[in-house]
Write an enzyme that holds these catalytic residues in place. Sequence first.
Site, PDB file in Angstrom:
ATOM      1  N   CYS A 132       0.816  -1.219   0.000  1.00  0.00           N
ATOM      2  CA  CYS A 132       0.000   0.000   0.000  1.00  0.00           C
ATOM      3  C   CYS A 132       0.847   1.266   0.000  1.00  0.00           C
ATOM      4  O   CYS A 132       0.362   2.348  -0.312  1.00  0.00           O
ATOM      5  CB  CYS A 132      -0.920   0.020   1.224  1.00  0.00           C
ATOM      6  SG  CYS A 132      -1.965  -1.423   1.321  1.00  0.00           S
ATOM      7  N   HIS A 272      -3.920   6.727   3.544  1.00  0.00           N
ATOM      8  CA  HIS A 272      -4.232   5.441   2.927  1.00  0.00           C
ATOM      9  C   HIS A 272      -5.658   5.060   3.298  1.00  0.00           C
ATOM     10  O   HIS A 272      -6.052   5.136   4.465  1.00  0.00           O
ATOM     11  CB  HIS A 272      -3.237   4.392   3.439  1.00  0.00           C
ATOM     12  CG  HIS A 272      -3.485   3.033   2.895  1.00  0.00           C
ATOM     13  ND1 HIS A 272      -3.780   2.809   1.567  1.00  0.00           N
ATOM     14  CD2 HIS A 272      -3.500   1.812   3.491  1.00  0.00           C
ATOM     15  CE1 HIS A 272      -3.957   1.517   1.376  1.00  0.00           C
ATOM     16  NE2 HIS A 272      -3.800   0.885   2.525  1.00  0.00           N
ATOM     17  N   ASN A 302     -10.083  -0.657   0.192  1.00  0.00           N
ATOM     18  CA  ASN A 302      -8.618  -0.527   0.175  1.00  0.00           C
ATOM     19  C   ASN A 302      -8.096  -1.021  -1.180  1.00  0.00           C
ATOM     20  O   ASN A 302      -8.202  -2.209  -1.485  1.00  0.00           O
ATOM     21  CB  ASN A 302      -8.046  -1.362   1.328  1.00  0.00           C
ATOM     22  CG  ASN A 302      -6.536  -1.305   1.406  1.00  0.00           C
ATOM     23  OD1 ASN A 302      -5.865  -0.781   0.529  1.00  0.00           O
ATOM     24  ND2 ASN A 302      -5.983  -1.858   2.482  1.00  0.00           N
TER      25      ASN A 302
HETATM   26  N1  ACO Z   1     -18.148  -9.745   9.077  1.00  0.00           N
HETATM   27  C1  ACO Z   1     -18.542 -10.099  10.297  1.00  0.00           C
HETATM   28  N2  ACO Z   1     -17.685 -10.427  11.260  1.00  0.00           N
HETATM   29  C2  ACO Z   1     -16.375 -10.381  10.977  1.00  0.00           C
HETATM   30  C3  ACO Z   1     -15.894 -10.001   9.715  1.00  0.00           C
HETATM   31  C4  ACO Z   1     -16.835  -9.684   8.732  1.00  0.00           C
HETATM   32  N3  ACO Z   1     -16.498  -9.311   7.490  1.00  0.00           N
HETATM   33  N4  ACO Z   1     -14.548 -10.039   9.753  1.00  0.00           N
HETATM   34  C5  ACO Z   1     -14.186 -10.416  10.977  1.00  0.00           C
HETATM   35  N5  ACO Z   1     -15.290 -10.624  11.723  1.00  0.00           N
HETATM   36  C6  ACO Z   1     -15.378 -11.060  13.108  1.00  0.00           C
HETATM   37  C7  ACO Z   1     -14.131 -11.784  13.566  1.00  0.00           C
HETATM   38  O1  ACO Z   1     -14.203 -13.135  13.196  1.00  0.00           O
HETATM   39  C8  ACO Z   1     -14.209 -11.589  15.055  1.00  0.00           C
HETATM   40  O2  ACO Z   1     -15.096 -12.534  15.587  1.00  0.00           O
HETATM   41  P1  ACO Z   1     -14.740 -13.303  16.959  1.00  0.00           P
HETATM   42  O3  ACO Z   1     -14.636 -12.201  17.979  1.00  0.00           O
HETATM   43  O4  ACO Z   1     -15.890 -14.208  17.124  1.00  0.00           O
HETATM   44  O5  ACO Z   1     -13.440 -13.988  16.697  1.00  0.00           O
HETATM   45  C9  ACO Z   1     -14.859 -10.227  15.197  1.00  0.00           C
HETATM   46  O6  ACO Z   1     -15.473  -9.928  13.937  1.00  0.00           O
HETATM   47  C10 ACO Z   1     -13.891  -9.105  15.526  1.00  0.00           C
HETATM   48  O7  ACO Z   1     -12.764  -9.225  14.703  1.00  0.00           O
HETATM   49  P2  ACO Z   1     -11.564  -8.250  14.876  1.00  0.00           P
HETATM   50  O8  ACO Z   1     -10.432  -8.737  14.035  1.00  0.00           O
HETATM   51  O9  ACO Z   1     -11.350  -7.961  16.311  1.00  0.00           O
HETATM   52  O10 ACO Z   1     -12.182  -6.926  14.214  1.00  0.00           O
HETATM   53  P3  ACO Z   1     -11.517  -5.511  14.138  1.00  0.00           P
HETATM   54  O11 ACO Z   1     -12.356  -4.544  14.843  1.00  0.00           O
HETATM   55  O12 ACO Z   1     -10.049  -5.552  14.426  1.00  0.00           O
HETATM   56  O13 ACO Z   1     -11.664  -5.212  12.570  1.00  0.00           O
HETATM   57  C11 ACO Z   1     -10.405  -5.282  10.541  1.00  0.00           C
HETATM   58  C12 ACO Z   1     -11.100  -6.085  11.623  1.00  0.00           C
HETATM   59  C13 ACO Z   1     -11.437  -4.463   9.810  1.00  0.00           C
HETATM   60  C14 ACO Z   1      -9.743  -6.249   9.564  1.00  0.00           C
HETATM   61  C15 ACO Z   1      -9.342  -4.342  11.159  1.00  0.00           C
HETATM   62  O14 ACO Z   1      -8.552  -5.056  12.073  1.00  0.00           O
HETATM   63  C16 ACO Z   1      -8.465  -3.669  10.151  1.00  0.00           C
HETATM   64  O15 ACO Z   1      -8.898  -2.815   9.392  1.00  0.00           O
HETATM   65  N6  ACO Z   1      -7.155  -3.975  10.156  1.00  0.00           N
HETATM   66  C17 ACO Z   1      -6.194  -3.308   9.285  1.00  0.00           C
HETATM   67  C18 ACO Z   1      -6.260  -3.767   7.857  1.00  0.00           C
HETATM   68  C19 ACO Z   1      -5.364  -2.854   7.010  1.00  0.00           C
HETATM   69  O16 ACO Z   1      -5.384  -1.680   7.176  1.00  0.00           O
HETATM   70  N7  ACO Z   1      -4.571  -3.359   6.080  1.00  0.00           N
HETATM   71  C20 ACO Z   1      -3.708  -2.354   5.412  1.00  0.00           C
HETATM   72  C21 ACO Z   1      -2.702  -2.860   4.655  1.00  0.00           C
HETATM   73  S1  ACO Z   1      -3.343  -3.697   3.269  1.00  0.00           S
HETATM   74  C22 ACO Z   1      -2.057  -3.990   2.183  1.00  0.00           C
HETATM   75  O17 ACO Z   1      -0.946  -3.623   2.374  1.00  0.00           O
HETATM   76  C23 ACO Z   1      -2.389  -4.795   0.970  1.00  0.00           C
END
Ligand code: ACO
Length: 345
Positions: A132, A272, A302
Amino acid sequence: MSAPKPTPFKNPRAAHGFLGRTCSIVSVGAYVPARILTNAELERMVNTSDEWITSRTGIRQRRMAADDEFTSDLASKAALLALERAQVKPEQIDLIIVATITPDMPFPSTACLVQRKIGARRAAAFDIEAACSGFIYGLEIGQQFITSRTYDTVLVIGAEKLSSIIDWSDRNTCVLFGDGAGAAILQNRPDSHGLLTACMGADGSKADLLSMPAGGSRCPASAQSVANRLHFLRMDGKETFKNAVNAMYQAARESLRRCELDIKQIKCIIPHQANQRIINAVSERLGADPSQLFVNLDRYGNTSAASVAIALDEAVTQGRIVRGDLVLLVVFGAGLTWAAAVIEW
Ligand code: ACO
């Protein structure tokens, strides 16, 4: 010779006995595929909900390239628009840099395929891979050739067909990403300081947080690698989130410090476009006002290396940025990598 005009910032390059030319983004262009994938459609594909995706990420829809539309096609369309706006002919381009993690194929480079598609027959061409962060890495590399007077015109593109490496059965990742491309033409504009500084960084000790494990020399394609779903993007979302906020904040702060700028002097911050909560956390730590931010992730998700490039194009075409404004770009991605740039537009 007349004295230089006073500026509200320090030009860090000039401060280091800089004798080259300045480098400006003289035009931008972007292209996103026509097909829109909504959260409602994702609800029918995996166990998720529009409410979860919107509240956790801010994303409402993303674009999907057609089966016969590849990263080089998206990149070429964005590039041709940027060329038209700058009134630069393809033959004038000296160098093409494409930032991508989804090249058309491992080799030749997507930049070479773009060179052929847009008819930039004089241009040297290569890809860079900084996930990214690739577009800002590309700007910083490109500007070296302008300031050193090696080249007059450099085309930098961030382009991705992320839909080709997404595991559409993994709700943790498939809701986050989209396809698209953004391009910038770099040249010297004598009346502008242009790209004032770019801070780039990396932490390879956290490479495993976000990766596509197979398809390289470590794990070449095999029936087993396919069966194990190793050709898809994998991510530890929580850890990536924490690292993103910290790295983006540090990079932005360092680039402002170098230019002796306060965040309040920045007209437009283009972060980003990964997650609205990451953007909010970085913005709060920087002491920025929400009105300074440019956000379009609700429509595109993203798009990795294309993310900031597409947002920059929209900010310019919507009139959010005009010549003379100070702009802050700040990104984060797999590697881990990060970067921030301050530009006098
Ligand atoms: N729908 C419903 N539930 C979901 C989904 C979904 N799409 N995805 C995950 N969950 C669930 C998980 O399984 C988890 O359930 P559990 O508690 O029963 O295990 C729960 O939701 C919470 O999951 P978390 O991982 O704690 O959710 P979080 O609030 O951290 O959000 C997210 C997840 C959106 C992925 C976030 O962590 C994020 O944005 N991370 C950064 C990603 C990023 O910015 N990447 C950038 C670089 S990309 C690149 O370089 C190509």
